[in-house]
Motif scaffolding. Structure first.
Motif, PDB file in Angstrom:
ATOM      1  N   LEU A 308       0.871  -1.173   0.000  1.00 42.07           N
ATOM      2  CA  LEU A 308       0.000   0.000   0.000  1.00 42.07           C
ATOM      3  C   LEU A 308       0.907   1.222   0.000  1.00 42.07           C
ATOM      4  CD1 LEU A 308      -2.862   1.211   0.205  1.00 42.07           C
ATOM      5  CD2 LEU A 308      -2.634   1.103   2.698  1.00 42.07           C
ATOM      6  N   ARG A 309       1.196   1.735  -1.180  1.00 42.55           N
ATOM      7  CA  ARG A 309       2.174   2.805  -1.333  1.00 42.55           C
ATOM      8  C   ARG A 309       1.566   4.148  -1.018  1.00 42.55           C
ATOM      9  NH1 ARG A 309       6.345   1.051  -0.199  1.00 42.55           N
ATOM     10  NH2 ARG A 309       7.308   2.942  -1.014  1.00 42.55           N
ATOM     11  N   VAL A 310       1.243   4.332   0.259  1.00 41.83           N
ATOM     12  CA  VAL A 310       0.649   5.578   0.732  1.00 41.83           C
ATOM     13  C   VAL A 310       1.402   6.037   1.980  1.00 41.83           C
ATOM     14  CG1 VAL A 310      -1.398   6.702   1.686  1.00 41.83           C
ATOM     15  CG2 VAL A 310      -1.632   5.057  -0.182  1.00 41.83           C
ATOM     16  N   GLY A 311       1.906   7.254   1.930  1.00 43.55           N
ATOM     17  CA  GLY A 311       2.550   7.863   3.076  1.00 43.55           C
ATOM     18  C   GLY A 311       2.040   9.276   3.259  1.00 43.55           C
ATOM     19  N   TRP A 312       2.589   9.959   4.255  1.00 45.56           N
ATOM     20  CA  TRP A 312       2.121  11.333   4.501  1.00 45.56           C
ATOM     21  C   TRP A 312       3.227  12.141   5.152  1.00 45.56           C
ATOM     22  CZ3 TRP A 312      -0.368   6.952   6.235  1.00 45.56           C
ATOM     23  CH2 TRP A 312      -0.083   6.562   7.546  1.00 45.56           C
ATOM     24  N   LEU A 313       3.040  13.439   5.063  1.00 43.73           N
ATOM     25  CA  LEU A 313       3.975  14.400   5.613  1.00 43.73           C
ATOM     26  C   LEU A 313       3.168  15.452   6.345  1.00 43.73           C
ATOM     27  CD1 LEU A 313       6.966  15.816   3.583  1.00 43.73           C
ATOM     28  CD2 LEU A 313       5.617  17.318   5.045  1.00 43.73           C
ATOM     29  N   ARG A 314       3.524  15.723   7.603  1.00 44.44           N
ATOM     30  CA  ARG A 314       2.795  16.709   8.405  1.00 44.44           C
ATOM     31  C   ARG A 314       3.751  17.821   8.805  1.00 44.44           C
ATOM     32  NH1 ARG A 314       2.516  19.973  13.097  1.00 44.44           N
ATOM     33  NH2 ARG A 314       0.345  20.122  13.792  1.00 44.44           N
ATOM     34  N   GLY A 315       3.392  19.050   8.506  1.00 47.94           N
ATOM     35  CA  GLY A 315       4.252  20.181   8.840  1.00 47.94           C
ATOM     36  C   GLY A 315       3.456  21.472   8.831  1.00 47.94           C
ATOM     37  N   PRO A 316       4.139  22.622   8.916  1.00 45.40           N
ATOM     38  CA  PRO A 316       3.448  23.907   8.838  1.00 45.40           C
ATOM     39  C   PRO A 316       2.702  24.039   7.510  1.00 45.40           C
ATOM     40  CG  PRO A 316       5.714  24.194   9.603  1.00 45.40           C
ATOM     41  CD  PRO A 316       5.594  22.772   9.141  1.00 45.40           C
ATOM     42  N   ALA A 317       1.547  24.674   7.547  1.00 48.43           N
ATOM     43  CA  ALA A 317       0.723  24.796   6.342  1.00 48.43           C
ATOM     44  C   ALA A 317       1.486  25.466   5.198  1.00 48.43           C
ATOM     45  CB  ALA A 317      -0.561  25.563   6.663  1.00 48.43           C
ATOM     46  N   ALA A 318       2.332  26.452   5.529  1.00 46.65           N
ATOM     47  CA  ALA A 318       3.081  27.149   4.479  1.00 46.65           C
ATOM     48  C   ALA A 318       4.049  26.195   3.777  1.00 46.65           C
ATOM     49  CB  ALA A 318       3.847  28.329   5.078  1.00 46.65           C
ATOM     50  N   LEU A 319       4.729  25.345   4.543  1.00 45.27           N
ATOM     51  CA  LEU A 319       5.652  24.370   3.948  1.00 45.27           C
ATOM     52  C   LEU A 319       4.894  23.360   3.096  1.00 45.27           C
ATOM     53  CD1 LEU A 319       8.413  22.990   3.642  1.00 45.27           C
ATOM     54  CD2 LEU A 319       7.933  21.755   5.771  1.00 45.27           C
ATOM     55  N   ILE A 320       3.767  22.898   3.598  1.00 44.29           N
ATOM     56  CA  ILE A 320       2.964  21.923   2.844  1.00 44.29           C
ATOM     57  C   ILE A 320       2.511  22.528   1.514  1.00 44.29           C
ATOM     58  CG2 ILE A 320       0.840  20.568   2.839  1.00 44.29           C
ATOM     59  CD1 ILE A 320       3.061  19.504   4.682  1.00 44.29           C
ATOM     60  N   ALA A 321       2.109  23.784   1.529  1.00 46.87           N
ATOM     61  CA  ALA A 321       1.690  24.446   0.289  1.00 46.87           C
ATOM     62  C   ALA A 321       2.850  24.548  -0.700  1.00 46.87           C
ATOM     63  CB  ALA A 321       1.133  25.833   0.615  1.00 46.87           C
TER      64      ALA A 321
END
Length: 454
Positions: A308-321
């Motif tokens: 299941l090739r699904v991952g995620w990244l959580r950080g400041p909204a500005a960095l994610i954008a």
């Protein structure tokens, strides 16, 4: 089964915020998986159970109803309920390659097999509601909104308030690291020695200098950590604080605060890999703090399935954008239909985690028991994760790996986990295989070491 045996096996089974019947049913299932309650035994009468546990008979009846529906007990009219394992709970955790069913036990990767029944049901549900998704372009940008919301809710439930716009979906932790590296362009990265080999290969391929910090089963060397952050000033630090791969170490709160202080002082972006975080084998699992202000990455590879090739990244909204608009983002995101499957699984992941933790705990303790008391190696029983980290006391690891292969056992030498090619006396020994296979693993390792002695 007596009342006393039942009460002792269940222990502190009540869970805040969880209905009594649900908590009691979960505790009975966990006790069966752990071996604290013998499968095939008969449960005491409802009234006696209610009196022993200090709950109403109605609660016991409701809990038995849940257990019956989920396949944990078999009740015949006029007789007691008999404890059993439902088919999906009895399914193996190890993939076929690590089970030894084809003669060779391949433990070079510590990975689980998919939870077959649960995964197939999630596939069907995802397929049934995939129509609107299939009508779109197939470009999901930062990820499907429902999956980003589910992951944000998981962070929030764990005490880290998170909005969906702070989450970006990737095709795994390696993709998350590749995207971060492409955006932040660090000249150096502080890494643990040992650590997971794939990120090391990715950093090297990008021409990034690696600065090592020693980690053992006892924890992190804070002096080396300080030196590593100083050398990586302005760059990244890649850490696995929760059941570190491969040592299984759990970073204490004081060390996490030290990391945050060092990161601020040396302008280092800390990336915490949480792939192992849910594999907490302590009894019971306990809340885990996070390194303040760190960027968090995770995936379903170790808790659900590597396929299941699904991952995620959580950080400041500005960095994610910024990451979402990076040219590489489209090629590093997860396939939309897999994101839909992941949404179905993450919506109710706790039953899968309970089963996996219980089975892994039992297998860890079995393998540890087989290997303990032998002066040819040293190890610490890890509080979580998927493997033992063995230090050979006098033997050469490359010779042991070669001889183990001749006995049908493929192992990963410790040098493959080190940025500086050290750890030449270490082996990673996953406890993902079933009990019978672990017996073969211990026997093959014993033979490999005897061969060297000879």
């Amino acid at each position: 089964m007596t009342n006393t045996q039942l009460v002792t096996a269940l222990g502190a089974w009540r869970r805040p915020g969880v209905a009594l019947a649900r908590a009691l049913a979960d505790a009975v299932g966990d006790a069966a998986l752990d071996g604290r309650l013998r499968v095939g035994s008969r449960l005491p009468a409802e009234r006696r159970v209610a009196e022993a546990l200090g709950v109403s008979r109605g609660t016991v009846i409701a809990a038995l109803g849940i257990l019956r529906d989920e396949g944990w007990v078999d009740t015949r009219h006029g007789s007691a309920s008999t404890l059993r394992l439902p088919p999906e709970a009895a399914a193996r955790i190890a993939p076929f390659s690590a089970s030894g069913e084809d003669g060779v036990i391949d433990l070079r990767r510590a990975v689980p097999a998919a939870p077959h029944a649960t995964y197939q049901q999630a596939l069907l549900r995802a397929a049934e509601r995939s129509g609107p998704l299939l009508a779109e372009s197939g470009e999901t940008g930062p990820g499907l909104p429902e999956l980003r919301s589910l992951i944000a809710d998981r962070f929030t439930d764990e005490g880290l308030a998170t909005r969906p716009e702070q989450v970006l979906i990737t095709s795994g932790t390696r993709s998350a690291l590749a995207l971060l590296s492409a955006r932040l362009r660090p000249r150096a990265v502080a890494v643990e020695i040992p650590t997971y080999p794939d990120p090391l290969a990715g950093f090297r391929a990008a021409g990034i200098r690696l600065v090592g910090c020693r980690v053992t089963t006892d924890g992190w060397d804070l002096d080396q950590l300080q030196d590593a952050f100083r050398s990586a000033a302005g760059g990244l630090a890649y850490l696995v604080p929760d059941f570190q791969n491969p040592t299984g170490a759990l970073m204490p709160a004081t060390a996490r605060r030290t990391v945050a202080w060092l990161a601020e002082r040396h302008r280092v972006t800390v990336v915490s890999d949480e792939t192992m975080r849910d594999l907490d084998l302590r009894e019971p699992p306990a809340p885990l703090l996070r390194i303040p202000r760190s960027v968090l990455i995770g995936s379903a590879a170790k808790t659900v399935w590597g396929g299941l090739r699904v991952g995620w990244l959580r950080g400041p909204a500005a960095l994610i954008a910024e990451l979402a608009h990076h040219p590489l983002c489209g090629s590093l995101t997860a396939v939309p239909t897999q994101q839909l499957v992941a949404s179905e699984l993450l919506r109710d992941l706790e039953p899968v985690l309970r089963h996996r933790r219980a089975a892994l705990r039992r297998q860890r303790d079995h393998l540890s028991g087989l290997l303990s008391g032998d002066d040819r190696w040293r190890f610490t029983v890890p509080p979580g994760g998927l493997a033992l980290w063995l230090r050979l006391t006098s033997m050469r690891v490359d010779a042991v790996v070669t001889r183990a292969r001749a006995h049908g056992l493929e192992l990963a030498a410790g040098t493959s986990f080190a940025a500086d090619a050290t750890n030449s006396r270490h082996l990673r020994l996953p406890f993902t295989p079933p009990i019978a296979t672990l017996d073969r693993v211990a026997a093959a390792l014993d033979c490999a070491c005897r061969d060297q002695d000879a």
